[in-house]
Design a protein around this motif. Structure first.
Motif, PDB file in Angstrom:
ATOM      1  N   ILE A 128      75.143  26.396 -14.040  1.00  0.00           N
ATOM      2  CA  ILE A 128      74.862  25.922 -15.399  1.00  0.00           C
ATOM      3  C   ILE A 128      74.188  27.021 -16.212  1.00  0.00           C
ATOM      4  O   ILE A 128      74.578  27.299 -17.354  1.00  0.00           O
ATOM      5  N   VAL A 129      73.183  27.649 -15.635  1.00  0.00           N
ATOM      6  CA  VAL A 129      72.488  28.733 -16.331  1.00  0.00           C
ATOM      7  C   VAL A 129      73.445  29.891 -16.615  1.00  0.00           C
ATOM      8  O   VAL A 129      73.462  30.456 -17.717  1.00  0.00           O
ATOM      9  N   LEU A 130      74.264  30.240 -15.636  1.00  0.00           N
ATOM     10  CA  LEU A 130      75.209  31.346 -15.790  1.00  0.00           C
ATOM     11  C   LEU A 130      76.200  31.080 -16.915  1.00  0.00           C
ATOM     12  O   LEU A 130      76.589  31.989 -17.651  1.00  0.00           O
ATOM     13  N   ALA A 131      76.605  29.814 -17.075  1.00  0.00           N
ATOM     14  CA  ALA A 131      77.585  29.461 -18.099  1.00  0.00           C
ATOM     15  C   ALA A 131      77.032  29.608 -19.510  1.00  0.00           C
ATOM     16  O   ALA A 131      77.790  29.864 -20.456  1.00  0.00           O
ATOM     17  N   TYR A 132      75.727  29.461 -19.673  1.00  0.00           N
ATOM     18  CA  TYR A 132      75.136  29.442 -21.011  1.00  0.00           C
ATOM     19  C   TYR A 132      74.363  30.695 -21.390  1.00  0.00           C
ATOM     20  O   TYR A 132      74.248  31.016 -22.568  1.00  0.00           O
ATOM     21  N   LYS A 149      65.258  29.485 -19.642  1.00  0.00           N
ATOM     22  CA  LYS A 149      64.853  28.107 -19.891  1.00  0.00           C
ATOM     23  C   LYS A 149      65.808  27.411 -20.855  1.00  0.00           C
ATOM     24  O   LYS A 149      66.237  26.274 -20.634  1.00  0.00           O
ATOM     25  N   ASN A 150      66.173  28.110 -21.937  1.00  0.00           N
ATOM     26  CA  ASN A 150      67.085  27.528 -22.915  1.00  0.00           C
ATOM     27  C   ASN A 150      68.472  27.295 -22.332  1.00  0.00           C
ATOM     28  O   ASN A 150      69.116  26.286 -22.619  1.00  0.00           O
ATOM     29  N   ALA A 151      68.955  28.238 -21.521  1.00  0.00           N
ATOM     30  CA  ALA A 151      70.265  28.078 -20.888  1.00  0.00           C
ATOM     31  C   ALA A 151      70.274  26.833 -20.010  1.00  0.00           C
ATOM     32  O   ALA A 151      71.242  26.054 -20.020  1.00  0.00           O
ATOM     33  N   PHE A 152      69.191  26.625 -19.277  1.00  0.00           N
ATOM     34  CA  PHE A 152      69.096  25.442 -18.417  1.00  0.00           C
ATOM     35  C   PHE A 152      69.035  24.169 -19.261  1.00  0.00           C
ATOM     36  O   PHE A 152      69.726  23.180 -18.956  1.00  0.00           O
TER      37      PHE A 152
END
Length: 227
Positions: A128-132, A149-152
């Motif tokens: 999820i973090v990698l995607a964002y 933090k924002n990506a998560f």
């Protein structure tokens, strides 16, 4: 009739031009990812170009790509190296726990199974973090901890979009590996062009001062406007 065919405003030529842009963008991504540690900067550059396309500010593909590559190189490389090491640890843990579970019985096997489940959960959060994080980096300015933090937060809050992003990348991988390998020439470029509008739609409302002329804005660690 012949004049219409060779008219550069012809829909066919515009379509072929878009395909050529995708090919150039993906080739830039592949070439600039060869050193491995530059993959983060390459991904950020790809999304920066795709967001320019979305905003109808296409300009020059190569120029915009390298503008972002240079501008975000340090931060994107730090983020990528963190993700690379974390991903390697997750894979190593998964392999080790899977083998321990397969060679154990009883209570010990249950323990390894639970730890394996935790590792799988961590791998999902990692994905999820990698995607964002790199699309986010191409749009916003923030500290590296806040980027994570924002990506998560974006990835877990907008689960439907997250699933679509995963599906698009998986579909491209499946088609390249099992159906038509030459599609790799479009690869990440095509995936980014498709997913960038979705990501921009959910991130843009949280960007500070959208009327400013700066290329990148700030976003806080709660996904709200920064003061």
């Amino acid at each position: 009739m012949m004049n219409r065919i060779f008219d550069m405003d012809n829909p066919l030529w515009r379509f072929l031009g878009k395909l050529a842009d995708l090919m150039i963008l993906n080739i830039l991504f592949l070439l600039c990812s060869i050193p491995i540690f530059t993959i983060g900067a390459s991904l950020t550059g790809v999304y920066y170009v795709c967001l320019k396309i979305k905003e109808q500010e296409e300009g020059y593909i190569v120029r915009n790509f390298f503008k972002s590559f240079k501008q975000n190189f340090v931060q994107s490389t730090i983020i990528w190296l963190i993700m690379l090491v974390t991903g390697a640890l997750i894979v190593a843990d998964f392999v080790l726990l899977y083998r321990l579970r397969a060679t154990s019985t009883g209570t010990v096997a249950v323990m390894w199974t639970l730890l394996l489940a935790v590792t799988i959960a961590c791998s999902i959060l990692y994905a999820i973090v990698l995607a964002y994080i790199f699309p986010l980096l191409s749009i916003c300015s923030n500290t590296t901890p806040n980027m994570f933090k924002n990506a998560f937060l974006f990835g877990t809050h907008y689960l439907f979009v997250t699933i679509l992003v995963f599906f698009i990348h998986y579909a491209m991988f499946f088609l390249v590996v099992n159906v038509f390998t030459p599609l790799i020439i479009f690869g990440e470029g095509l995936c980014a062009v498709i997913t960038a509008p979705m990501l921009l739609k959910i991130i843009a409302p949280h960007i500070y001062d959208p009327n400013t002329s700066e290329d990148k804005e700030s976003v806080d660690d709660q996904g709200e406007a920064e003061t």
